[in-house]
Each structure stands twice: as C-alpha cells, then as structure tokens.
Design a protein around this motif. Structure first.
Motif, PDB file in Angstrom:
ATOM      1  N   PHE A 125       0.871  -1.181   0.000  1.00 55.07           N
ATOM      2  CA  PHE A 125       0.000   0.000   0.000  1.00 55.07           C
ATOM      3  C   PHE A 125       0.904   1.225   0.000  1.00 55.07           C
ATOM      4  O   PHE A 125       1.852   1.308   0.801  1.00 55.07           O
ATOM      5  N   LEU A 126       0.583   2.172  -0.877  1.00 55.51           N
ATOM      6  CA  LEU A 126       1.436   3.352  -1.033  1.00 55.51           C
ATOM      7  C   LEU A 126       1.655   4.087   0.299  1.00 55.51           C
ATOM      8  O   LEU A 126       2.767   4.509   0.611  1.00 55.51           O
ATOM      9  N   GLY A 127       0.597   4.240   1.079  1.00 53.20           N
ATOM     10  CA  GLY A 127       0.711   4.972   2.347  1.00 53.20           C
ATOM     11  C   GLY A 127       1.660   4.283   3.311  1.00 53.20           C
ATOM     12  O   GLY A 127       2.510   4.932   3.941  1.00 53.20           O
ATOM     13  N   TYR A 128       1.535   2.949   3.434  1.00 56.04           N
ATOM     14  CA  TYR A 128       2.459   2.213   4.306  1.00 56.04           C
ATOM     15  C   TYR A 128       3.885   2.357   3.770  1.00 56.04           C
ATOM     16  O   TYR A 128       4.840   2.485   4.529  1.00 56.04           O
ATOM     17  N   GLN A 129       4.021   2.344   2.442  1.00 59.08           N
ATOM     18  CA  GLN A 129       5.366   2.473   1.856  1.00 59.08           C
ATOM     19  C   GLN A 129       5.952   3.864   2.100  1.00 59.08           C
ATOM     20  O   GLN A 129       7.142   4.009   2.367  1.00 59.08           O
ATOM     21  N   LYS A 130       5.104   4.903   2.025  1.00 59.28           N
ATOM     22  CA  LYS A 130       5.589   6.279   2.257  1.00 59.28           C
ATOM     23  C   LYS A 130       6.133   6.422   3.675  1.00 59.28           C
ATOM     24  O   LYS A 130       7.170   7.060   3.905  1.00 59.28           O
ATOM     25  N   ARG A 137      14.736   6.973   5.632  1.00 63.28           N
ATOM     26  CA  ARG A 137      15.519   8.215   5.425  1.00 63.28           C
ATOM     27  C   ARG A 137      15.996   8.795   6.736  1.00 63.28           C
ATOM     28  O   ARG A 137      16.820   9.702   6.772  1.00 63.28           O
ATOM     29  N   GLY A 138      15.418   8.323   7.850  1.00 65.85           N
ATOM     30  CA  GLY A 138      15.802   8.836   9.168  1.00 65.85           C
ATOM     31  C   GLY A 138      14.971  10.021   9.612  1.00 65.85           C
ATOM     32  O   GLY A 138      15.255  10.650  10.636  1.00 65.85           O
ATOM     33  N   ASP A 139      13.897  10.355   8.859  1.00 67.05           N
ATOM     34  CA  ASP A 139      13.083  11.528   9.193  1.00 67.05           C
ATOM     35  C   ASP A 139      12.471  11.428  10.591  1.00 67.05           C
ATOM     36  O   ASP A 139      12.173  12.443  11.215  1.00 67.05           O
ATOM     37  N   LEU A 140      12.230  10.199  11.028  1.00 69.42           N
ATOM     38  CA  LEU A 140      11.523  10.023  12.307  1.00 69.42           C
ATOM     39  C   LEU A 140      12.482   9.687  13.442  1.00 69.42           C
ATOM     40  O   LEU A 140      12.064   9.511  14.589  1.00 69.42           O
ATOM     41  N   GLY A 141      13.792   9.593  13.130  1.00 71.63           N
ATOM     42  CA  GLY A 141      14.774   9.200  14.152  1.00 71.63           C
ATOM     43  C   GLY A 141      14.579   7.736  14.506  1.00 71.63           C
ATOM     44  O   GLY A 141      14.222   6.912  13.671  1.00 71.63           O
ATOM     45  N   ASN A 142      14.794   7.458  15.782  1.00 68.90           N
ATOM     46  CA  ASN A 142      14.635   6.089  16.269  1.00 68.90           C
ATOM     47  C   ASN A 142      13.158   5.831  16.549  1.00 68.90           C
ATOM     48  O   ASN A 142      12.550   6.568  17.315  1.00 68.90           O
ATOM     49  N   ILE A 143      12.561   4.800  15.935  1.00 71.39           N
ATOM     50  CA  ILE A 143      11.139   4.541  16.192  1.00 71.39           C
ATOM     51  C   ILE A 143      11.001   3.863  17.562  1.00 71.39           C
ATOM     52  O   ILE A 143      11.622   2.831  17.826  1.00 71.39           O
ATOM     53  N   LEU A 144      10.185   4.482  18.427  1.00 68.12           N
ATOM     54  CA  LEU A 144      10.030   3.992  19.792  1.00 68.12           C
ATOM     55  C   LEU A 144       8.730   3.225  19.994  1.00 68.12           C
ATOM     56  O   LEU A 144       8.667   2.294  20.794  1.00 68.12           O
TER      57      LEU A 144
END
Ligand SMILES: NC(=O)c1ccc[n+]([C@@H]2O[C@H](COP(=O)([O-])OP(=O)(O)OC[C@H]3O[C@@H](n4cnc5c(N)ncnc54)[C@H](O)[C@@H]3O)[C@@H](O)[C@H]2O)c1
Length: 333
Positions: A125-130, A137-144
């Motif tokens: 799904f495009l949204g899950y892929q985005k 890309r690291g935009d969210l940092g470390n996912i917690l």
C-alpha cells in the motif's frame, strides 16, 4: 512471457487475477485450479482453463509463476509441491496455521530452483510504503512506538473464514498484517499480551521488542454493517511522528451500504519538515504482482517481504492467541 497459474477461485483469486491483468499479463494466465470449476468465473482471467488437478500445473513446464490463493490449511502441501518442481510461488498470507508448517514451507523454498514470496499486500500500500521510506531516510529518528488498527465487518464470502480451526481466527488471519508492520519498525518481538472483550469482540494486543520498542494493535473483524474496511498506523520516533489511514468500502460492503466513502492519506511531522498527502488512487495488488514478477525473474530475493518476516509475524499471531488462552503475557522464543 511464461505462463501463470492461479490456485483457488475465490476472493483472493479474483484479486490476484486482476493484479496479473493490471501488470499486462491477463493472457498469460493459463490455468485456474479449483476443486469446483463451476463455482464461478475469475473475471480477469479471460483465457484461463479451469482444472481441478494440481498435477497438470506441476507437470507443465510452461507455467513458471503461480498465485496460491487457497484456504490457509492447504498452503503447506500446495506450496511445497509447487516449489519441488521449481515454480515461482506467490503464496497468500498467513504463510500457515502453525510454525512447524511455516518452517517446512521455508525449507522447501530454500531447496527449490524456484522461489517463494508471501503476499503480505499491506507492504505494497502506497501509504504504508511512504511511512517506511520516511523511516528509512531517518526523518523520524529512532522509532520507539508503533500503533496499528484494523477494522472490518464480518467477512461473509467464505464459511471457512468463520471457522477458527481453518482460518486461525482474527489474530492469525487479520491482525497478522499489523504484526508484520510493527515488526518492520521495531525488530525482534519478545513478549505479547492480548485482551479481547468477547470471542467476536475487538482485541487489543501489546508487543514488547528486544530493542525496547513497544507496539500496540487494535483489531475488530465484526464491525457494524456500513462501517468501511479501515486500517491505520502511527509511528512515534525520536525526531517526529507519522500517520497513515486507509478506509474504503469493500466490494461486499459497497453492495450493502452503498455509501462509497473512502479515506487514503498520510502525514509525517518531523524535524526535517512536515508533509501531508492524500493518495488519490492506489493499486497495491498490482504493485505486489509487478514486484513478484520482477524479483522472480532476477533471483527471487524479495527483500520487501522476506519469508523470515512472514514467519516472525506468524509467531506474534500465535503468541497473541496463546496469551488470550492463558490470560497473561507470552514470551516469544
Ligand atoms: N492479502 C489479503 O489481504 C487477504 C484477504 C483475504 C484472504 N486472504 C488469504 O487468502 C487465502 C484465500 O482466502 P479467500 O478469501 O480468497 O478464500 P475463498 O474461500 O474466497 O477462496 C478460496 C478458494 O480456494 C479453493 N480451494 C480450496 N481448497 C483448494 C485446493 N486444495 N486446491 C485448489 N483450490 C482450493 C476454493 O474452492 C476457493 O475457490 C487465505 O489464506 C486467506 O487468509 C488474504
């Protein structure tokens, strides 16, 4: 192009045939294999021959690619037979009802001159892929922390889906999509605690991860008539947060509610900037088939959805079911 076979003739057989057609391969569908050929035509497989003997496909060297869309208890025998003769197999999720069966399928794939991809379509799904791209890309940092929800009215198209001994029930057949997504971000799941208000009520599942992350899934497969199929995911990271929401009236639902409403949007809010986007149209099944075809023709690595990832999602489903049964958290070995 070599030929394609579709095993099964039901709901997902139609989704796979339409996807093969959207990849320009409708004419390459040579067989539809089903125990009851008169059950109803698979609309997009316009030139396929209806057969009921899998041996015909096993012996036909023209058939290189096979979609397996049969009820889950049949996955092991069909997938192993196809892999043994070197076919490239796109196998519907869940891989199997038990870990033992899943490991046997994985072993058969390792020995095969063909290949195996699990059809975890949510990954396409495009949204899950985005959201995944933003995370890579690291935009969210470390996912917690990751929270995922999935709701639908009761599936009515096949009796076996309502029989937990055949479908595995909601946590195995339905929530597995979200377990797979959360594993994708948080790594190795180690402990699962599940609660459910009643056997057909909503379930909430909490998953702890080796790296310290926590996942939360809310699943409900008995939503009121007229509630559209809905799925959402939220990622919380050290540098931002992201959300995706999909809500669309399914073919079955559309005929009963007729309201046609849909939502398909994602956003990322982070240190690197904010994005809010609508997704006007998407064809995840088409992109899944195109990926399968491309990978099968070039070594069959399937990095986007590996067999170990499908097995890891199954392990969470099985642990969640066990947690419900024993009323406490369950450690995943
Ligand atoms: N990816 C998704 O989002 C998604 C959605 C729904 C179902 N599924 C999965 O897809 C699979 C099929 O589900 P469905 O909803 O299409 O079921 P279904 O009942 O609509 O279709 C199953 C088909 O398989 C046929 N069949 C049964 N045994 C067979 C055999 N031994 N050989 C050949 N054909 C056989 C049946 O006659 C039927 O045509 C299941 O594993 C299910 O969990 C995945």
């Amino acid at each position: 192009m070599a030929s394609i076979a579709i095993i099964g003739q039901g709901y997902m057989a139609n989704a796979h045939a339409a996807a093969w057609a959207s990849a320009g391969q409708a004419d390459a569908i040579k067989y539809i294999c089903t125990p009851r050929p008169k059950e109803g035509a698979v609309a997009a497989a316009t030139s396929g021959q209806y057969i009921s003997d899998l041996e015909v496909i096993l012996r036909d060297p023209d058939v290189k690619y096979v979609s397996v869309t049969t009820p889950t208890p049949t996955h092991k025998d069909i997938a192993i037979a196809l892999l043994a003769v070197g076919k490239h197999v796109l196998l519907e999720k869940p891989i199997a009802l038990t870990l033992q069966d899943a490991l046997e399928i994985e072993a058969a794939a390792k020995k095969s001159s063909g290949s195996l991809m699990l059809a975890h379509v949510v990954r396409f799904f495009l949204g899950y892929q985005k959201l995944h791209e933003a995370s890579l890309r690291g935009d969210l940092g470390n996912i917690l922390s990751v929270q995922a929800r999935r709701f639908s009215p009761k599936p009515t198209w096949a009796a076996w889906l309502g029989d937990e001994s055949q479908s595995g029930g909601m946590l195995l057949d339905f929530s597995i999509h979200d377990f797979d997504q959360i594993n994708l971000y948080l790594g190795r799941p180690v402990e699962v605690f599940a609660m459910q208000t009643s056997p057909s009520g909503p379930a909430e599942i909490t998953i702890s991860y080796e790296g310290g992350g926590v996942g939360q899934v809310q699943s409900f497969m008995n939503a009121a008539p007229g509630v559209p199929f809905t799925s959402t995911i939220d990622l919380l990271g050290t540098k931002g947060l992201a959300h995706y929401e999909f809500s669309a009236v399914s073919a079955t639902e559309e005929s009963s509610s007729g309201n046609g409403a849909s939502v398909n949007s994602w956003h990322v809010f982070s240190e690197s900037g904010n994005t809010i986007e609508q997704i006007p149209s998407d064809d995840p099944y088409g992109r899944q088939i195109a990926y399968f075809l491309a990978q099968a023709s070039s070594g069959g690595k399937y990095d986007l959805i590996s067999t170990p990832a499908a097995i890891a999602a199954l392990k969470v489903s099985l642990a969640a079911k066990q947690s419900l049964a024993v009323g406490r958290s369950v450690i995943i070995a």
